[in-house]
Design a protein around this motif. Structure first.
Motif, PDB file in Angstrom:
ATOM      1  N   GLN A 188       0.847  -1.182   0.000  1.00 44.48           N
ATOM      2  CA  GLN A 188       0.000   0.000   0.000  1.00 44.48           C
ATOM      3  C   GLN A 188       0.888   1.239   0.000  1.00 44.48           C
ATOM      4  O   GLN A 188       1.842   1.334   0.758  1.00 44.48           O
ATOM      5  CB  GLN A 188      -0.887  -0.010   1.250  1.00 44.48           C
ATOM      6  CG  GLN A 188      -1.896   1.103   1.290  1.00 44.48           C
ATOM      7  CD  GLN A 188      -2.808   0.978   2.513  1.00 44.48           C
ATOM      8  OE1 GLN A 188      -2.369   0.592   3.595  1.00 44.48           O
ATOM      9  NE2 GLN A 188      -4.064   1.301   2.323  1.00 44.48           N
ATOM     10  N   GLY A 189       0.611   2.182  -0.905  1.00 43.28           N
ATOM     11  CA  GLY A 189       1.376   3.416  -0.999  1.00 43.28           C
ATOM     12  C   GLY A 189       2.525   3.379  -1.989  1.00 43.28           C
ATOM     13  O   GLY A 189       3.091   4.416  -2.331  1.00 43.28           O
ATOM     14  N   ASP A 190       2.889   2.179  -2.476  1.00 42.89           N
ATOM     15  CA  ASP A 190       3.956   2.071  -3.472  1.00 42.89           C
ATOM     16  C   ASP A 190       3.516   2.691  -4.800  1.00 42.89           C
ATOM     17  O   ASP A 190       2.333   2.675  -5.132  1.00 42.89           O
ATOM     18  CB  ASP A 190       4.310   0.609  -3.754  1.00 42.89           C
ATOM     19  CG  ASP A 190       5.136  -0.042  -2.671  1.00 42.89           C
ATOM     20  OD1 ASP A 190       5.548   0.646  -1.717  1.00 42.89           O
ATOM     21  OD2 ASP A 190       5.349  -1.272  -2.771  1.00 42.89           O
ATOM     22  N   VAL A 191       4.482   3.181  -5.563  1.00 40.96           N
ATOM     23  CA  VAL A 191       4.203   3.652  -6.919  1.00 40.96           C
ATOM     24  C   VAL A 191       4.048   2.425  -7.808  1.00 40.96           C
ATOM     25  O   VAL A 191       4.944   1.591  -7.904  1.00 40.96           O
ATOM     26  CB  VAL A 191       5.335   4.566  -7.443  1.00 40.96           C
ATOM     27  CG1 VAL A 191       5.102   4.924  -8.897  1.00 40.96           C
ATOM     28  CG2 VAL A 191       5.447   5.820  -6.594  1.00 40.96           C
ATOM     29  N   ALA A 192       2.882   2.315  -8.464  1.00 41.43           N
ATOM     30  CA  ALA A 192       2.605   1.155  -9.306  1.00 41.43           C
ATOM     31  C   ALA A 192       2.552   1.508 -10.780  1.00 41.43           C
ATOM     32  O   ALA A 192       2.489   0.629 -11.632  1.00 41.43           O
ATOM     33  CB  ALA A 192       1.289   0.507  -8.895  1.00 41.43           C
ATOM     34  N   GLY A 193       2.587   2.791 -11.098  1.00 48.57           N
ATOM     35  CA  GLY A 193       2.527   3.213 -12.486  1.00 48.57           C
ATOM     36  C   GLY A 193       2.703   4.709 -12.588  1.00 48.57           C
ATOM     37  O   GLY A 193       2.888   5.395 -11.582  1.00 48.57           O
ATOM     38  N   VAL A 194       2.649   5.181 -13.814  1.00 48.73           N
ATOM     39  CA  VAL A 194       2.804   6.610 -14.085  1.00 48.73           C
ATOM     40  C   VAL A 194       1.781   7.005 -15.137  1.00 48.73           C
ATOM     41  O   VAL A 194       1.512   6.240 -16.069  1.00 48.73           O
ATOM     42  CB  VAL A 194       4.226   6.947 -14.593  1.00 48.73           C
ATOM     43  CG1 VAL A 194       4.361   8.415 -14.963  1.00 48.73           C
ATOM     44  CG2 VAL A 194       5.276   6.562 -13.556  1.00 48.73           C
ATOM     45  N   VAL A 195       1.232   8.185 -14.964  1.00 47.28           N
ATOM     46  CA  VAL A 195       0.336   8.746 -15.962  1.00 47.28           C
ATOM     47  C   VAL A 195       0.930  10.081 -16.397  1.00 47.28           C
ATOM     48  O   VAL A 195       1.346  10.878 -15.564  1.00 47.28           O
ATOM     49  CB  VAL A 195      -1.114   8.883 -15.431  1.00 47.28           C
ATOM     50  CG1 VAL A 195      -1.184   9.753 -14.199  1.00 47.28           C
ATOM     51  CG2 VAL A 195      -2.041   9.392 -16.491  1.00 47.28           C
ATOM     52  N   ALA A 227      -8.549  -5.545   5.000  1.00 47.49           N
ATOM     53  CA  ALA A 227      -8.732  -4.578   6.085  1.00 47.49           C
ATOM     54  C   ALA A 227      -8.140  -3.207   5.730  1.00 47.49           C
ATOM     55  O   ALA A 227      -8.560  -2.189   6.293  1.00 47.49           O
ATOM     56  CB  ALA A 227      -8.108  -5.108   7.370  1.00 47.49           C
ATOM     57  N   GLN A 228      -7.190  -3.170   4.791  1.00 51.13           N
ATOM     58  CA  GLN A 228      -6.615  -1.878   4.380  1.00 51.13           C
ATOM     59  C   GLN A 228      -7.656  -0.976   3.732  1.00 51.13           C
ATOM     60  O   GLN A 228      -7.497   0.234   3.711  1.00 51.13           O
ATOM     61  CB  GLN A 228      -5.445  -2.101   3.417  1.00 51.13           C
ATOM     62  CG  GLN A 228      -4.235  -2.703   4.076  1.00 51.13           C
ATOM     63  CD  GLN A 228      -3.099  -2.934   3.092  1.00 51.13           C
ATOM     64  OE1 GLN A 228      -3.311  -3.141   1.897  1.00 51.13           O
ATOM     65  NE2 GLN A 228      -1.886  -2.907   3.597  1.00 51.13           N
ATOM     66  N   LEU A 229      -8.722  -1.558   3.211  1.00 50.39           N
ATOM     67  CA  LEU A 229      -9.783  -0.757   2.597  1.00 50.39           C
ATOM     68  C   LEU A 229     -10.434   0.171   3.617  1.00 50.39           C
ATOM     69  O   LEU A 229     -10.933   1.240   3.261  1.00 50.39           O
ATOM     70  CB  LEU A 229     -10.836  -1.664   1.961  1.00 50.39           C
ATOM     71  CG  LEU A 229     -10.364  -2.496   0.778  1.00 50.39           C
ATOM     72  CD1 LEU A 229     -11.391  -3.575   0.451  1.00 50.39           C
ATOM     73  CD2 LEU A 229     -10.093  -1.617  -0.429  1.00 50.39           C
ATOM     74  N   ASP A 230     -10.410  -0.220   4.878  1.00 52.91           N
ATOM     75  CA  ASP A 230     -11.040   0.574   5.927  1.00 52.91           C
ATOM     76  C   ASP A 230     -10.385   1.943   6.089  1.00 52.91           C
ATOM     77  O   ASP A 230     -11.029   2.881   6.566  1.00 52.91           O
ATOM     78  CB  ASP A 230     -11.005  -0.168   7.267  1.00 52.91           C
ATOM     79  CG  ASP A 230     -11.828  -1.449   7.241  1.00 52.91           C
ATOM     80  OD1 ASP A 230     -12.717  -1.584   6.362  1.00 52.91           O
ATOM     81  OD2 ASP A 230     -11.563  -2.330   8.085  1.00 52.91           O
ATOM     82  N   ALA A 231      -9.117   2.072   5.708  1.00 46.19           N
ATOM     83  CA  ALA A 231      -8.403   3.338   5.843  1.00 46.19           C
ATOM     84  C   ALA A 231      -8.687   4.296   4.677  1.00 46.19           C
ATOM     85  O   ALA A 231      -8.320   5.468   4.735  1.00 46.19           O
ATOM     86  CB  ALA A 231      -6.903   3.090   5.943  1.00 46.19           C
TER      87      ALA A 231
END
Length: 124
Positions: free
Chosen positions: A49-56, A106-110
C-alpha cells in the motif's frame, strides 16, 4: 458499486471479490489535463500500500499512480495503454488502470468513501 478513494486520488472498486479494479479519480484527471501516456505495472508484480505502481503523463505533467492497497497485479488495461485518453473520457469505467488481488482487505477501511473523498478533493 463498492468504491473507495485514496488521498493520492486513486479509486478502488471491490465489487469483484476475485480482483479489485484501480484507476485515477475524476479530480486527478481534471488536474492532469489530457492524458497522453500511461505506464502500467507488470502482471504478477506485487506492491505494498502506498507504493508507486505506475505513471500517468499528460500534456501538463506526469504523476505517479499509487497502490491503494497491498496486493498482486492480476490484469492491466491494455485498452488504456493503446488509448490513454480513456483516463479522461471515462476515468471510473473504461479508463481503469489495473486489477489487484488484495493481500489484506482490512486496508480498505483506511480509504475514503465517496462522500469523504468529495469533501477532501474540494480542498485539494
Amino acid at each position: 458499486m463498492t468504491v473507495k478513494f485514496s488521498k493520492e486520488h486513486e479509486w478502488i472498486n471491490t465489487a469483484d471479490t476475485a480482483a479489485a479494479v484501480v484507476g485515477i479519480t475524476v479530480h486527478a484527471q481534471d488536474a492532469l489535463g489530457d492524458v497522453v501516456f500511461v505506464d502500467l505495472p507488470e502482471v504478477g508484480a506485487t506492491f505494498s500500500q502506498g507504493d508507486v505502481a505506475g505513471v500517468v503523463e499528460s500534456v501538463k505533467a506526469a504523476a505517479d499512480v499509487y497502490m491503494p492497497v497491498t496486493g498482486e497485479i492480476v490484469e492491466v488495461n491494455e485498452a488504456l495503454r493503446a488509448d490513454p485518453s480513456l483516463a479522461n473520457s471515462d476515468p471510473l469505467g473504461a479508463g481503469w488502470f489495473f486489477k489487484v488481488k488484495l493481500a489484506d482487505a482490512a486496508q480498505l477501511d483506511a480509504l475514503m468513501d465517496e462522500t469523504a473523498y468529495t469533501a477532501f478533493a474540494a480542498n485539494a
